[in-house]
Design a protein around this motif. Structure first.
Motif, PDB file in Angstrom:
ATOM      1  N   VAL A  61       9.913  -6.437 -10.714  1.00 55.17           N
ATOM      2  CA  VAL A  61      11.256  -6.559  -9.972  1.00 55.17           C
ATOM      3  C   VAL A  61      11.884  -5.410  -9.154  1.00 55.17           C
ATOM      4  O   VAL A  61      11.786  -5.339  -7.801  1.00 55.17           O
ATOM      5  CB  VAL A  61      12.339  -7.220 -10.692  1.00 55.17           C
ATOM      6  N   LEU A  62      11.324  -4.254  -9.956  1.00 57.09           N
ATOM      7  CA  LEU A  62      11.871  -2.851  -9.305  1.00 57.09           C
ATOM      8  C   LEU A  62      10.684  -2.548  -8.271  1.00 57.09           C
ATOM      9  O   LEU A  62      11.115  -2.053  -7.164  1.00 57.09           O
ATOM     10  CB  LEU A  62      11.582  -2.092 -10.537  1.00 57.09           C
ATOM     11  N   SER A  63       9.476  -2.933  -8.606  1.00 56.77           N
ATOM     12  CA  SER A  63       8.365  -2.619  -7.536  1.00 56.77           C
ATOM     13  C   SER A  63       8.505  -3.465  -6.242  1.00 56.77           C
ATOM     14  O   SER A  63       8.794  -2.735  -5.159  1.00 56.77           O
ATOM     15  CB  SER A  63       6.979  -2.906  -8.092  1.00 56.77           C
ATOM     16  N   VAL A  64       8.859  -4.716  -6.377  1.00 60.07           N
ATOM     17  CA  VAL A  64       9.363  -5.517  -5.001  1.00 60.07           C
ATOM     18  C   VAL A  64      10.458  -5.073  -4.352  1.00 60.07           C
ATOM     19  O   VAL A  64      10.631  -4.869  -3.326  1.00 60.07           O
ATOM     20  CB  VAL A  64       9.502  -6.878  -5.707  1.00 60.07           C
ATOM     21  N   LEU A  85       9.702   6.982   1.513  1.00 60.85           N
ATOM     22  CA  LEU A  85       8.068   6.947   1.063  1.00 60.85           C
ATOM     23  C   LEU A  85       7.786   8.275   0.288  1.00 60.85           C
ATOM     24  O   LEU A  85       7.254   8.342  -0.882  1.00 60.85           O
ATOM     25  CB  LEU A  85       7.320   6.805   2.357  1.00 60.85           C
ATOM     26  N   GLY A  86       8.183   9.405   0.654  1.00 56.36           N
ATOM     27  CA  GLY A  86       7.854  10.767   0.129  1.00 56.36           C
ATOM     28  C   GLY A  86       8.647  10.821  -1.266  1.00 56.36           C
ATOM     29  O   GLY A  86       8.045  11.094  -2.137  1.00 56.36           O
ATOM     30  N   ALA A  91       8.476  10.471  -7.294  1.00 56.53           N
ATOM     31  CA  ALA A  91       8.962   9.603  -8.509  1.00 56.53           C
ATOM     32  C   ALA A  91       7.760   9.236  -9.306  1.00 56.53           C
ATOM     33  O   ALA A  91       7.650   9.293 -10.379  1.00 56.53           O
ATOM     34  CB  ALA A  91       9.860   8.738  -8.331  1.00 56.53           C
ATOM     35  N   LEU A  92       6.670   8.542  -8.555  1.00 52.98           N
ATOM     36  CA  LEU A  92       5.443   8.003  -9.276  1.00 52.98           C
ATOM     37  C   LEU A  92       4.713   9.024  -9.728  1.00 52.98           C
ATOM     38  O   LEU A  92       4.135   8.785 -10.837  1.00 52.98           O
ATOM     39  CB  LEU A  92       4.854   7.297  -8.216  1.00 52.98           C
ATOM     40  N   ALA A  99       3.745  10.522 -18.344  1.00 58.08           N
ATOM     41  CA  ALA A  99       2.897   9.632 -19.045  1.00 58.08           C
ATOM     42  C   ALA A  99       1.682  10.534 -19.657  1.00 58.08           C
ATOM     43  O   ALA A  99       1.113  10.235 -20.793  1.00 58.08           O
ATOM     44  CB  ALA A  99       2.300   8.652 -18.257  1.00 58.08           C
ATOM     45  N   TRP A 100       1.212  11.264 -18.761  1.00 59.63           N
ATOM     46  CA  TRP A 100       0.130  12.356 -19.168  1.00 59.63           C
ATOM     47  C   TRP A 100       0.532  13.151 -20.416  1.00 59.63           C
ATOM     48  O   TRP A 100      -0.221  13.538 -21.392  1.00 59.63           O
ATOM     49  CB  TRP A 100      -0.405  13.244 -17.987  1.00 59.63           C
TER      50      TRP A 100
END
Length: 331
Positions: A61-64, A85-86, A91-92, A99-100
């Motif tokens: 849901v968050l991605s859509v 977009l930037g 954030a990604l 995660a790393w």
């Protein structure tokens, strides 16, 4: 003939002096019991599946929604769309870095586990395997400036040693001793904090929250001291492993004779039941710290003695009343 009262002498009547004393109420250590329940709880398969399903659904849901938001801004205004977009890309990227870091923390903890098992096996193996295990331990601390002198002294002491046990014992004595001292200070600080808050703060669940936070921070600090720095999720997983170790070894017995001798039936609990509970919670926090040392340490306790809970608690309480212990810790 008038009736007279009859007196019957009972020689076997119990005396009030022979009645057993009323037992003192022992502190219940409710705070650490709650921490053990929270940290040691294991989820069921259905619960794990539910968390995965809800997590996947929320991510979808968050991605859509994010896709619609960025494309809508691009359709309305190219500049705003480019900014969105930037920020989304940044954030990604941050999520990937986090995660790393968590994966690196898991790998460091796993490395310490494998190394401890390797050292235990090398004690009964030929000298070459003991030397390899000791070299792996040295590699963890090669870049630590606080262990430079210990590493240099280690090389001098091992000249002429031909026994595997002696090789590992010298390595443990030189490298683990300063780390154990730093770990003791962290355990004493955590036990002091838990005991103080339990004794002085009467708010409900405040002692449980303080004990949980203090134990989690203590376990994370011990992992950093021994070279297994943990992330946010790694620290929580490490705390669960510590409580699992305590349960497996039976070391978290809340009615243990040691805890009772420290505060259960002594003068502290008679002066203030709340203070007695604080001492019990502090003692159990120290016990959690000792278990965390065993879990995070790359070498088992062989050449050096394992810290005693009674000594850690006495030193922690000496810090509460601002009085240094008269003698050094004999453990």
């Amino acid at each position: 003939m008038p009736r007279k009262p009859v007196l019957i002498d009972l020689d076997t009547a119990p005396s009030p002096a022979e009645a057993p004393p009323v037992p003192d109420a022992l502190p219940t250590a409710a705070a650490m019991r709650g921490v053990a329940a929270v940290a040691g709880a294991k989820g069921t398969a259905l619960g794990r599946l539910a968390r995965w399903v809800f997590g996947a659904f929320a991510s979808f849901v968050l991605s859509v929604a994010l896709w619609d938001f960025v494309t809508g801004l691009f359709a309305a205004n190219t500049v705003l769309g480019s900014i969105a977009l930037g920020l989304t890309a940044a954030a990604l990227l941050m999520l990937l870095l986090l995660a790393w870091r968590e994966l690196a923390a898991y790998s460091r903890l796993a490395r310490l586990d494998h190394l401890r098992v390797r050292v235990e096996k090398a004690a009964a193996a030929p000298l070459r395997e003991a030397q390899g295990a000791a070299a792996a331990v040295e590699a963890i601390y090669a870049a630590r400036p606080d262990l430079t002198w210990a590493l240099a002294r280690l090389k001098d002491r091992r000249d002429g040693v031909l026994d595997a046990d002696a090789w590992l014992a010298i390595t443990e004595a030189e490298l683990m001793a300063p780390l154990d001292q730093a770990a003791r200070r962290e355990i004493e600080a955590a036990a002091r904090q838990v005991a103080t808050v339990t004794a002085l703060v009467p708010l409900a669940l405040a002692d449980v929250a303080t004990a949980l936070f203090a134990n989690l921070r203590m376990v994370r600090r011990l992992a950093e001291i021994y070279g297994g720095r943990s992330g946010a999720f790694g620290g929580w997983r490490l705390l669960r492993r510590v409580f699992s170790h305590l349960v497996a070894t039976g070391a978290l017995a809340l009615t243990d004779d040691l805890i009772s001798s420290v505060a259960g039936g002594g003068i502290l609990s008679r002066l203030s039941r709340r203070f007695g509970e604080g001492v019990v919670n502090g003692a159990l926090t120290a016990r959690v710290g000792v278990a965390a040392m065993e879990v995070c340490r790359p070498m088992p306790f062989v050449a050096l003695p394992k810290p005693k809970v009674s000594n850690l608690v006495s030193r922690a309480l000496a810090g509460v009343i601002d009085r240094a212990p008269a003698a050094k810790e004999n453990d």
